[in-house]
Design a protein around this motif. Structure first.
Motif, PDB file in Angstrom:
ATOM      1  N   ASP A 157       3.442  -0.346   3.782  1.00  0.00           N
ATOM      2  CA  ASP A 157       3.399  -0.972   2.100  1.00  0.00           C
ATOM      3  C   ASP A 157       2.209  -1.507   2.008  1.00  0.00           C
ATOM      4  N   ILE A 158       2.114  -2.727   2.786  1.00  0.00           N
ATOM      5  CA  ILE A 158       1.090  -3.534   2.638  1.00  0.00           C
ATOM      6  C   ILE A 158       0.575  -4.014   4.115  1.00  0.00           C
ATOM      7  N   ALA A 159      -0.655  -3.820   4.353  1.00  0.00           N
ATOM      8  CA  ALA A 159      -1.244  -4.319   5.559  1.00  0.00           C
ATOM      9  C   ALA A 159      -2.510  -5.506   5.316  1.00  0.00           C
ATOM     10  N   VAL A 160      -1.947  -6.749   5.947  1.00  0.00           N
ATOM     11  CA  VAL A 160      -2.819  -7.848   6.007  1.00  0.00           C
ATOM     12  C   VAL A 160      -3.585  -7.882   7.294  1.00  0.00           C
ATOM     13  N   ILE A 161      -4.842  -7.560   7.313  1.00  0.00           N
ATOM     14  CA  ILE A 161      -5.460  -7.300   8.595  1.00  0.00           C
ATOM     15  C   ILE A 161      -6.572  -8.437   8.949  1.00  0.00           C
ATOM     16  N   SER A 162      -6.552  -9.217   9.840  1.00  0.00           N
ATOM     17  CA  SER A 162      -7.809 -10.110  10.219  1.00  0.00           C
ATOM     18  C   SER A 162      -8.260  -9.890  11.590  1.00  0.00           C
ATOM     19  N   ALA A 163      -9.363 -10.254  12.111  1.00  0.00           N
ATOM     20  CA  ALA A 163      -9.856  -9.992  13.386  1.00  0.00           C
ATOM     21  C   ALA A 163      -8.985  -9.930  14.489  1.00  0.00           C
ATOM     22  N   THR A 164      -7.935 -10.763  14.508  1.00  0.00           N
ATOM     23  CA  THR A 164      -7.112 -10.603  15.447  1.00  0.00           C
ATOM     24  C   THR A 164      -5.655 -10.312  15.453  1.00  0.00           C
ATOM     25  N   ASP A 165      -5.082 -10.074  13.971  1.00  0.00           N
ATOM     26  CA  ASP A 165      -3.780  -9.866  13.729  1.00  0.00           C
ATOM     27  C   ASP A 165      -3.851  -8.932  12.748  1.00  0.00           C
ATOM     28  N   ILE A 166      -2.439  -7.907  12.725  1.00  0.00           N
ATOM     29  CA  ILE A 166      -2.187  -7.008  11.509  1.00  0.00           C
ATOM     30  C   ILE A 166      -0.892  -7.608  11.096  1.00  0.00           C
ATOM     31  N   TYR A 167      -0.575  -7.844   9.951  1.00  0.00           N
ATOM     32  CA  TYR A 167       0.806  -8.458   9.268  1.00  0.00           C
ATOM     33  C   TYR A 167       1.381  -7.146   8.408  1.00  0.00           C
ATOM     34  N   CYS A 168       2.414  -6.677   8.632  1.00  0.00           N
ATOM     35  CA  CYS A 168       2.934  -5.608   8.040  1.00  0.00           C
ATOM     36  C   CYS A 168       3.919  -5.895   7.151  1.00  0.00           C
ATOM     37  N   LEU A 169       3.852  -5.697   5.888  1.00  0.00           N
ATOM     38  CA  LEU A 169       4.941  -6.039   4.872  1.00  0.00           C
ATOM     39  C   LEU A 169       5.408  -4.763   4.298  1.00  0.00           C
ATOM     40  N   GLU A 170       6.576  -4.648   4.294  1.00  0.00           N
ATOM     41  CA  GLU A 170       7.568  -3.314   3.952  1.00  0.00           C
ATOM     42  C   GLU A 170       8.524  -3.868   3.223  1.00  0.00           C
ATOM     43  N   PHE A 171       8.530  -3.338   1.877  1.00  0.00           N
ATOM     44  CA  PHE A 171       9.313  -3.695   0.727  1.00  0.00           C
ATOM     45  C   PHE A 171      10.437  -2.485   0.360  1.00  0.00           C
ATOM     46  N   LYS A 172      11.731  -3.016   0.231  1.00  0.00           N
ATOM     47  CA  LYS A 172      12.751  -1.825   0.033  1.00  0.00           C
ATOM     48  C   LYS A 172      13.051  -2.280  -1.636  1.00  0.00           C
ATOM     49  N   TRP A 173      12.055  -1.550  -2.253  1.00  0.00           N
ATOM     50  CA  TRP A 173      11.971  -1.828  -3.879  1.00  0.00           C
ATOM     51  C   TRP A 173      13.343  -0.944  -4.557  1.00  0.00           C
ATOM     52  N   ARG A 174      13.901  -0.121  -3.750  1.00  0.00           N
ATOM     53  CA  ARG A 174      15.221   0.340  -4.348  1.00  0.00           C
ATOM     54  C   ARG A 174      16.396  -0.177  -3.579  1.00  0.00           C
ATOM     55  N   SER A 175      16.188  -1.555  -3.100  1.00  0.00           N
ATOM     56  CA  SER A 175      17.727  -1.850  -2.503  1.00  0.00           C
ATOM     57  C   SER A 175      18.768  -2.327  -3.288  1.00  0.00           C
ATOM     58  N   THR A 176      18.513  -2.361  -4.768  1.00  0.00           N
ATOM     59  CA  THR A 176      19.535  -2.471  -5.608  1.00  0.00           C
ATOM     60  C   THR A 176      20.387  -1.304  -5.824  1.00  0.00           C
ATOM     61  N   LEU A 177      19.914  -0.279  -5.075  1.00  0.00           N
ATOM     62  CA  LEU A 177      20.779   1.056  -5.357  1.00  0.00           C
ATOM     63  C   LEU A 177      21.598   1.454  -3.687  1.00  0.00           C
ATOM     64  N   LEU A 178      21.174   0.417  -2.950  1.00  0.00           N
ATOM     65  CA  LEU A 178      21.690   0.600  -1.553  1.00  0.00           C
ATOM     66  C   LEU A 178      22.879  -0.366  -1.309  1.00  0.00           C
ATOM     67  N   GLN A 179      23.811   0.044  -0.235  1.00  0.00           N
ATOM     68  CA  GLN A 179      24.845  -1.048   0.278  1.00  0.00           C
ATOM     69  C   GLN A 179      23.955  -1.601   1.353  1.00  0.00           C
ATOM     70  N   SER A 180      24.477  -3.106   1.407  1.00  0.00           N
ATOM     71  CA  SER A 180      23.879  -3.952   2.318  1.00  0.00           C
ATOM     72  C   SER A 180      23.627  -3.370   3.650  1.00  0.00           C
ATOM     73  N   SER A 181      24.445  -2.418   4.209  1.00  0.00           N
ATOM     74  CA  SER A 181      24.592  -2.253   5.611  1.00  0.00           C
ATOM     75  C   SER A 181      23.147  -0.934   5.744  1.00  0.00           C
ATOM     76  N   GLU A 182      23.125  -0.221   4.727  1.00  0.00           N
ATOM     77  CA  GLU A 182      22.017   0.910   4.577  1.00  0.00           C
ATOM     78  C   GLU A 182      20.798   0.003   4.476  1.00  0.00           C
ATOM     79  N   VAL A 183      20.722  -0.999   3.950  1.00  0.00           N
ATOM     80  CA  VAL A 183      19.155  -1.842   3.820  1.00  0.00           C
ATOM     81  C   VAL A 183      18.886  -2.495   5.286  1.00  0.00           C
ATOM     82  N   THR A 184      20.022  -2.938   5.796  1.00  0.00           N
ATOM     83  CA  THR A 184      19.982  -3.492   7.315  1.00  0.00           C
ATOM     84  C   THR A 184      19.383  -2.357   8.249  1.00  0.00           C
ATOM     85  N   ARG A 185      20.299  -1.198   8.292  1.00  0.00           N
ATOM     86  CA  ARG A 185      19.941  -0.143   9.240  1.00  0.00           C
ATOM     87  C   ARG A 185      18.442   0.533   9.042  1.00  0.00           C
ATOM     88  N   GLU A 186      18.221   0.626   7.728  1.00  0.00           N
ATOM     89  CA  GLU A 186      16.776   1.141   7.244  1.00  0.00           C
ATOM     90  C   GLU A 186      15.764   0.018   7.797  1.00  0.00           C
TER      91      GLU A 186
END
Length: 99
Positions: free
Chosen positions: A50-79
């Protein structure tokens, strides 16, 4: 804030790339560092971040669950666990940790 979040969820149902681009631009503005690249919908190998923050030494990966309001908590955890597992297995920088 609840009203703004509700509007964001309406957008996410049809196209979360718009929200990812918005967050990436906010991070670019906030970091304001030419040595750090911030990309949305960034493909690295078989992974699409979803989002990558890339420096000379690191890659930070940000993942969003924008639809999490439509899912049960266990589904969000599993995903979430599934996505983290994919990143650990597929990013060559982290493969040595699995050996």
């Amino acid at each position: 804030q609840q009203n703004i979040f509700s509007e964001a969820m309406k957008i996410a149902i049809n196209d979360e790339t718009v929200l990812n681009a918005m967050v990436a631009q906010c991070l670019r503005d906030w970091l304001n560092n030419p040595a750090i690249s911030v990309a949305s919908e960034k493909a690295i190998g078989n992974l699409l971040m979803d989002i990558a923050v890339i420096s000379a030494t690191d890659i930070y990966c940000l993942e969003f669950k924008w639809r999490s309001t439509l899912l049960q908590s266990s589904e969000v955890t599993r995903e979430t666990v599934s996505r983290v597992t994919d990143f650990v297995k597929d990013l060559s920088e982290l493969k040595h940790l699995l050996a």
